[in-house]
Enzyme design. Structure first.
Site, mmCIF file in Angstrom:
data_model
loop_
_atom_site.group_PDB
_atom_site.id
_atom_site.type_symbol
_atom_site.label_atom_id
_atom_site.label_comp_id
_atom_site.label_asym_id
_atom_site.label_seq_id
_atom_site.Cartn_x
_atom_site.Cartn_y
_atom_site.Cartn_z
ATOM 1 N N GLU A 26 -28.691 21.445 130.030
ATOM 2 C CA GLU A 26 -29.601 20.818 128.650
ATOM 3 C C GLU A 26 -28.124 20.265 127.187
ATOM 4 O O GLU A 26 -27.324 20.314 128.258
ATOM 5 C CB GLU A 26 -29.566 22.504 127.773
ATOM 6 N N GLU A 54 -35.408 23.435 118.715
ATOM 7 C CA GLU A 54 -35.320 24.915 119.396
ATOM 8 C C GLU A 54 -35.080 25.874 117.763
ATOM 9 O O GLU A 54 -33.476 25.546 117.897
ATOM 10 C CB GLU A 54 -35.108 26.197 120.990
#
Length: 408
Positions: free
Chosen positions: A212, A322
């Site tokens: 990520e 997120e």
């Protein structure tokens, strides 16, 4: 969850929580877990020693130190002394040759470049060194205890993690690229908000592997600095271990120009100037390692040996945001924003976007994503919509303010 509206009270809470964490088992890594299986009395002293030992491992001797305007300290560390080398007996075992870039890497013209606050006035690290943001005790506490990440598919209902993403899955992917819009949404002290790319291997019955990269605002981890910061994260076992940036042995940084965890500047403004940065993760077909490029700068790589299923290829690629919020004051949703803090339907200059969504195929070629799906756990809090045009190709707008009349 409700954001604490009183800074003094929330600061007291933070201090109390930090104090309690310093004297309780906090480390998710197996070596710390094993060492902490002792009596409560022994744990107090042991954890203090573990934190200090951890800091000694991470904060290496430096050639030069640079003080950033936001309070960060950037240490210029000799390349071979970075934390990743603690995994190896000698640097000859590390991959030091820059990989071949995927074909088509220049098909959107000039990639938006990354700029960081610490070197905005011309500061730089000497040749032979890399810039590493100095780690503090609160960094270790906050990342290891507070902000465990979750995959959107296995997020516990009580975790406080919410996503708004575009994704492609059930494929054979060797990387991904996209251009991320940079924002500074409202983030309460104990939350985080991010925008990123996920590259995942999700196989039935096996723990997910992820890579990520993107930007994140995490006040607790950065001395209450509410700025977007360059970050990476990886896990080989569904977030049971792995880590952010260079807080453990893992990512090998090759760039002398940028620092993981350091603040990004400039930032987009609502109805005004927009800023974005290109991110690309891809697998070097020769070394089998996974590399990261930000703007036109190759940052470094994750060794293939860190992973199980990602030693081969990824099966899913995700793009989006997120938010994590773990403390619950009176059951009201958090006011932490995602993206720009505004909903996706407000469009350009107001909502956050990720554009030019691409994946890397087995021939090391960038391809436009196809069959793009969208997902949001709480669309009344944080939403997402996809689109396509001749310049941005595939893109998403995403985000939201969190708490609002439709998101109680």
């Amino acid at each position: 969850m409700k954001a604490n509206s009183c800074p003094q009270i929330s600061t007291v809470i933070y201090v109390l929580v930090l104090f309690s964490l310093l004297f309780s088992p906090i480390f998710p890594l197996k070596d710390f877990q094993e060492e902490n299986e002792t009596s409560v009395g022994d744990n107090k002293l042991k954890n203090m020693k573990l934190i200090k030992a951890r800091l000694r491992k991470i904060n290496k001797p430096f050639v030069k130190s640079i003080k950033s305007a936001d309070g960060d300290i950037i240490d210029c560390v000799l390349f071979h002394l970075q934390p990743a080398f603690d995994l190896f007996e000698s640097e000859e075992k590390m991959s030091l040759t820059l990989p071949e870039l995927p074909k088509g890497h220049d098909n959107v013209g000039n990639k938006p470049e990354l700029k960081q606050l610490w070197n905005s006035k011309g500061e730089s690290c000497p040749n032979g060194t890399i810039p590493i943001r100095r780690t503090s005790a609160s960094d270790i506490v906050s990342f290891s205890k507070f902000k465990k990440k979750y995959n959107r598919k296995d997020t516990p209902s009580s975790s406080g993690h919410e996503h708004a993403i575009g994704y492609v899955n059930n494929g054979e992917f060797y990387g991904a690229r996209a251009i991320l819009n940079i924002w500074k949404p409202n983030v309460t002290e104990l939350d985080f908000s991010l925008s990123q790319i996920w590259v995942l291997a999700e196989l039935p019955g096996r723990p997910v592997n992820t890579l990520e990269a993107g930007w994140q605002i995490f006040p607790l981890n950065s001395s209450f600095s509410y700025l977007p910061r360059l970050f990476t994260y990886w896990t080989p076992d569904a977030y049971q271990s792995g880590c952010y940036n260079m807080l453990c042995q893992g990512f090998v940084q090759t760039s002398q120009k940028f620092s993981l965890g350091a603040a990004i500047n400039p930032i987009s403004t609502y109805g005004g100037q927009q800023y974005d940065v290109a991110f690309m993760i891809w697998k070097d077909l020769k070394s089998k390692d996974w590399w990261l490029r930000v703007g036109n700068e190759v940052m470094g790589y994750w060794p293939r040996t860190l992973f199980t299923d990602l030693q081969d290829h990824a099966t899913t690629v995700e793009y989006g945001g997120e938010v994590s919020s773990e403390l619950n004051f009176d059951s009201r949703h958090t006011t932490t924003g995602m993206g720009s803090g505004h909903f996706q339907n407000e469009g350009f200059g107001k909502a956050a976007f990720i554009r030019n969504l691409e994946v890397v195929d087995s021939d090391n070629t960038l391809r436009e994503v196809s069959n793009l799906n969208t997902f949001a756990e709480s669309p009344n809090c944080y939403g997402v919509q996809s689109g396509y045009n001749g310049v941005w190709r595939n893109y998403i707008y995403f985000g939201g303010p969190g708490y609002n009349p439709n998101c109680p």
